[in-house]
Enzyme design. Structure first.
Site, short mmCIF file in Angstrom:
data_model
loop_
_atom_site.label_atom_id
_atom_site.label_comp_id
_atom_site.label_asym_id
_atom_site.label_seq_id
_atom_site.Cartn_x
_atom_site.Cartn_y
_atom_site.Cartn_z
N HIS A 294 17.73 11.11 -43.65
CA HIS A 294 18.16 12.18 -43.74
C HIS A 294 17.57 12.57 -42.05
O HIS A 294 18.60 12.66 -41.82
CB HIS A 294 17.76 13.92 -44.64
CG HIS A 294 18.52 14.77 -44.20
ND1 HIS A 294 20.14 15.42 -43.47
CD2 HIS A 294 17.78 15.43 -43.13
CE1 HIS A 294 20.09 16.32 -42.52
NE2 HIS A 294 18.71 16.53 -42.73
N HIS B 158 19.19 13.30 -37.94
CA HIS B 158 18.53 14.28 -36.75
C HIS B 158 18.22 13.40 -35.49
O HIS B 158 18.89 13.47 -34.90
CB HIS B 158 17.33 14.74 -37.12
CG HIS B 158 18.61 15.65 -37.86
ND1 HIS B 158 18.64 16.88 -37.58
CD2 HIS B 158 18.12 16.24 -39.32
CE1 HIS B 158 18.97 17.84 -38.52
NE2 HIS B 158 18.37 17.70 -39.74
N GLU C 148 23.05 20.62 -38.49
CA GLU C 148 23.22 20.21 -39.44
C GLU C 148 24.94 19.92 -39.87
O GLU C 148 25.30 18.73 -40.83
CB GLU C 148 22.19 21.35 -41.19
CG GLU C 148 21.44 21.58 -40.80
CD GLU C 148 20.47 20.22 -40.63
OE1 GLU C 148 19.14 20.03 -40.91
OE2 GLU C 148 21.15 18.84 -41.13
N SER D 178 24.43 12.14 -42.84
CA SER D 178 23.50 11.20 -43.38
C SER D 178 24.41 11.27 -44.81
O SER D 178 23.91 11.10 -45.69
CB SER D 178 21.59 11.97 -44.02
OG SER D 178 21.74 13.32 -44.30
N1 HBI Z 1 11.73 22.26 -42.54
N2 HBI Z 1 11.02 19.97 -42.33
C1 HBI Z 1 12.34 20.57 -42.21
N3 HBI Z 1 13.52 19.94 -42.00
C2 HBI Z 1 14.35 21.61 -41.67
O1 HBI Z 1 15.39 21.46 -41.52
C3 HBI Z 1 13.57 22.77 -42.01
C4 HBI Z 1 12.53 23.30 -42.46
N4 HBI Z 1 11.59 24.28 -42.43
C5 HBI Z 1 13.26 25.25 -42.23
C6 HBI Z 1 15.07 24.65 -41.46
N5 HBI Z 1 14.89 23.70 -41.61
C7 HBI Z 1 15.52 26.01 -41.40
O2 HBI Z 1 15.32 26.65 -41.96
C8 HBI Z 1 16.17 25.91 -40.11
O3 HBI Z 1 17.18 26.88 -40.29
C9 HBI Z 1 15.10 26.68 -39.09
FE FE Z 2 18.47 18.32 -41.80
#
Ligand code: HBI
Ligand code: FE
Length: 285
Positions: free
Chosen positions: A145, A150, A191, A210
């Site tokens: 993913h 990303h 996303e 993804s």
């Molecule tokens: N941590 N590794 C990772 N990847 C994410 O996409 C991610 C996260 N922590 C919090 C989060 N996304 C979401 O709460 C965002 O809105 C910040």
């Molecule tokens: Fe993501």
């Protein structure tokens, strides 16, 4: 050194609900204070590399018809993935393109750690890969993913700047107790965002990119609603994390997205806090 919680509390309650009892899958015992860990590329099995290749090939076939050019260009710059990518190798390419680099993480990390990483142009990539039975769907972000969803757009200067601005905005939002609102912006753009192109509607969001099913669904299906990106509507529209989206927001361009979100959100947060949260499904209008 701050003492590290065994399993970090992921502040986003949606994740906790979706993860249910299993809790977070990753190994959080050996991470650094910034929640990063090294990727031990030699630890991946041949089966895992083969699974990654199958995921990659399935999505690659769909890109020409369903992904925007910027994503396709990013995937091309990433190069073919016959194996799970080496983060250091991608970082070397990414630094030259937009100054970003990839860092390994055990999985979801708390919002604050996440925002700090984005604000410093370090994208957190989960180091484990899903199981074969999760080929079509997985709740937590895994290495596929993150790397296929990303990373390609981090090669695009406008989007890379947007991601860094999101991290900086997140640090501010934390102080304003506005994380639930800001996380909707991430959800409906980073996303699950769609974009208008000369060839018609295309996808750019990582959660879509993804996903084998949602990449087709988000463009071809009559079921979801698709409306023009409007910051206040996005900030006040709820979302589901474990089904296809019922609503998508469409941007005109990444430059336009940057422009529309460059402002300070403090006053908007204050106003929206008084308003009811909108539901995404058409049923509720
Ligand atoms: N941590 N590794 C990772 N990847 C994410 O996409 C991610 C996260 N922590 C919090 C989060 N996304 C979401 O709460 C965002 O809105 C910040
Ligand atoms: Fe993501």
């Amino acid at each position: 050194m701050t003492d590290m919680p065994e399993n970090p509390v992921v502040t986003n309650d949606k994740w906790l609900a979706a993860l249910d009892k299993e809790g977070l899958r990753g190994d959080y015992k050996h991470m650094r204070p910034d929640y990063t860990v090294d990727q031990d590329w030699s630890a991946y099995s041949a089966e895992e590399h083969a699974l990654y290749k199958r995921l990659y090939e399935r999505q690659l076939k769909l890109l020409p018809k369903y992904a925007c050019t910027e994503v396709i260009e990013g995937v091309t710059q990433l190069g073919a993935s016959n194996t799970i990518p080496r983060l250091e190798e991608i970082s070397n390419k990414l630094r030259k393109a937009t100054g970003w680099e990839l860092v390994g993480v055990p999985g979801l990390v708390p919002d604050l750690a996440f925002f700090k990483l984005l604000a410093s142009k370090r994208f957190p990539v989960t180091i484990w890969l899903r199981k074969p039975e999760e080929f079509d769907y997985i709740v937590e972000p895994d290495v596929f993913h993150d790397c296929f969803g990303h990373v390609p757009l981090l090669f695009n200067p406008f989007f890379a700047d947007y991601m860094q601005a999101y991290g900086q905005g997140g640090l501010k939002a934390k102080g304003l107790n506005a994380l639930p609102m800001l996380s909707r912006l991430y959800w409906y753009t980073v996303e699950f965002g769609l974009i208008k192109t000369d060839q018609g509607l295309r996808a750019y969001g990582a959660g879509i990119m993804s996903s084998g099913g949602e990449l087709v669904h988000c463009i071809d299906s009559p079921a979801p609603s698709r409306e023009p990106f409007d910051l206040e509507t996005v900030l006040s529209t709820d979302f589901h994390i474990d089904t296809y989206q019922e609503k998508y927001f469409v941007i005109d361009s990444f430059e336009d997205l940057m422009e529309k979100t460059a402002q300070d959100f403090t006053a908007i947060y204050a106003r929206l806090r008084q308003m009811p949260i909108r539901q995404p499904s058409k049923k509720y209008g």
